[in-house]
Scaffold this motif. Structure first.
Motif, PDB file in Angstrom:
ATOM      1  N   THR A  20      11.479   4.815  -7.028  1.00 51.01           N
ATOM      2  CA  THR A  20      11.649   3.574  -7.769  1.00 51.01           C
ATOM      3  C   THR A  20      10.311   2.855  -7.806  1.00 51.01           C
ATOM      4  OG1 THR A  20      13.957   3.354  -7.132  1.00 51.01           O
ATOM      5  CG2 THR A  20      12.831   1.341  -7.792  1.00 51.01           C
ATOM      6  N   ARG A  25       4.348  -1.459  -6.200  1.00 49.47           N
ATOM      7  CA  ARG A  25       4.794  -0.515  -5.166  1.00 49.47           C
ATOM      8  C   ARG A  25       5.749   0.527  -5.715  1.00 49.47           C
ATOM      9  NH1 ARG A  25       5.304  -4.423  -0.111  1.00 49.47           N
ATOM     10  NH2 ARG A  25       3.082  -4.576   0.344  1.00 49.47           N
ATOM     11  N   TYR A  27       8.927   3.015  -4.160  1.00 49.64           N
ATOM     12  CA  TYR A  27       9.867   3.088  -3.039  1.00 49.64           C
ATOM     13  C   TYR A  27      10.558   4.441  -3.077  1.00 49.64           C
ATOM     14  CZ  TYR A  27       8.999  -1.907  -3.118  1.00 49.64           C
ATOM     15  OH  TYR A  27       8.384  -3.133  -3.116  1.00 49.64           O
ATOM     16  N   LEU A  35      12.691   4.822   4.863  1.00 50.43           N
ATOM     17  CA  LEU A  35      12.416   4.314   3.529  1.00 50.43           C
ATOM     18  C   LEU A  35      10.949   3.908   3.515  1.00 50.43           C
ATOM     19  CD1 LEU A  35      13.888   3.745   0.843  1.00 50.43           C
ATOM     20  CD2 LEU A  35      13.901   1.367   1.515  1.00 50.43           C
ATOM     21  N   ALA A  37       7.576   2.298   1.383  1.00 48.41           N
ATOM     22  CA  ALA A  37       7.003   1.517   0.295  1.00 48.41           C
ATOM     23  C   ALA A  37       5.545   1.940   0.196  1.00 48.41           C
ATOM     24  CB  ALA A  37       7.102   0.024   0.581  1.00 48.41           C
ATOM     25  N   GLN A  48       7.070   1.297   6.234  1.00 48.18           N
ATOM     26  CA  GLN A  48       8.163   2.264   6.311  1.00 48.18           C
ATOM     27  C   GLN A  48       9.166   1.728   7.324  1.00 48.18           C
ATOM     28  OE1 GLN A  48       5.773   5.688   7.860  1.00 48.18           O
ATOM     29  NE2 GLN A  48       7.633   6.161   8.991  1.00 48.18           N
ATOM     30  N   PRO A  59      16.217   4.222  -4.148  1.00 50.71           N
ATOM     31  CA  PRO A  59      16.292   2.811  -3.777  1.00 50.71           C
ATOM     32  C   PRO A  59      16.344   1.951  -5.046  1.00 50.71           C
ATOM     33  CG  PRO A  59      14.398   3.907  -2.757  1.00 50.71           C
ATOM     34  CD  PRO A  59      14.965   4.847  -3.757  1.00 50.71           C
ATOM     35  N   VAL A  61      15.489  -2.054  -6.411  1.00 50.02           N
ATOM     36  CA  VAL A  61      14.799  -3.293  -6.073  1.00 50.02           C
ATOM     37  C   VAL A  61      15.341  -4.408  -6.955  1.00 50.02           C
ATOM     38  CG1 VAL A  61      12.565  -4.452  -5.943  1.00 50.02           C
ATOM     39  CG2 VAL A  61      12.741  -2.015  -5.373  1.00 50.02           C
ATOM     40  N   VAL A  66      15.135  -4.481  -1.299  1.00 52.22           N
ATOM     41  CA  VAL A  66      15.205  -3.064  -1.616  1.00 52.22           C
ATOM     42  C   VAL A  66      16.554  -2.597  -1.072  1.00 52.22           C
ATOM     43  CG1 VAL A  66      14.178  -0.786  -1.330  1.00 52.22           C
ATOM     44  CG2 VAL A  66      12.708  -2.812  -1.379  1.00 52.22           C
ATOM     45  N   GLN A  80      11.771  -6.852   0.526  1.00 49.33           N
ATOM     46  CA  GLN A  80      10.878  -6.085  -0.341  1.00 49.33           C
ATOM     47  C   GLN A  80       9.432  -6.116   0.144  1.00 49.33           C
ATOM     48  OE1 GLN A  80      11.068  -7.296  -4.449  1.00 49.33           O
ATOM     49  NE2 GLN A  80       9.605  -5.765  -5.116  1.00 49.33           N
ATOM     50  N   GLY A  83       9.928  -4.744   4.533  1.00 47.50           N
ATOM     51  CA  GLY A  83      10.783  -3.628   4.919  1.00 47.50           C
ATOM     52  C   GLY A  83      11.788  -3.968   5.998  1.00 47.50           C
TER      53      GLY A  83
END
Length: 171
Positions: A20, A25, A27, A35, A37, A48, A59, A61, A66, A80, A83
């Motif tokens: 995404t 960024r 994701y 996860l 970024a 992360q 993911p 946003v 997120v 976002q 994290g």
């Protein structure tokens, strides 16, 4: 062990579920329950976060969060920018399900996501509170395989109506 980007020495991150892009960024989730970024300018990891399970869907946003739907039926909202996990909602899991998860759809301040239990659920994003669930598929059949009724596709919202499709063909 030495770490380079997504990989520890000879160990793959097992990236999964799709990418995404939002703002500056990217994701992406992993089967290892992480996860990431990434800064889109150079691919470096901005942050992360360990999530509740395998991140098999892309993911989403929205509204500074997120959203990630994990393989164990958890929907989580992460900040976002940092994290940090802001909230988690357990969407319930049957004994047997398909490998895959619905990515959330967002509208009107809510996240709407399909579940492995044949239901579509709506969560208020700023609170992480479940506000409704609707069954769209009833398990039926003689075997566990026949009774699979996962909603693994991303719901679509048109003019305030939510459309979702279950594994057994129910819309």
């Amino acid at each position: 062990s030495e770490k380079t980007g997504f990989f520890s020495k000879n160990i793959s991150a097992l990236l999964s579920g799709g990418v995404t892009a939002a703002g500056d960024r990217l994701y992406i989730g992993s089967e290892r329950g992480q996860l990431f970024a990434l800064n889109s300018s150079d691919g470096t990891i901005a942050w992360q976060t360990k999530v509740a399970g395998e991140a098999l869907s892309r993911p989403v946003v929205s509204d500074g969060l997120v959203l990630v739907h994990t393989s164990n039926g958890m929907l989580q909202g992460l900040d976002q920018s940092s994290g940090a996990v802001k909230w988690s909602v357990n969407l319930d899991m049957p004994a047997l399900s398909l490998r895959g998860e619905s990515a959330p759809a967002t509208a009107f301040g809510g996240a709407i996501v399909g579940g492995d239990n044949g239901r579509v659920s709506a969560v208020i994003m700023n609170q992480g509170q479940l506000i409704w669930q609707q069954r769209i598929s009833q398990p039926s059949g003689a075997t566990e395989i026949d009774r699979l009724n996962d909603v693994d596709t991303t719901p679509v919202i048109v003019n305030g109506v939510v459309y979702a499709l279950a594994y057994n063909g129910n819309l």
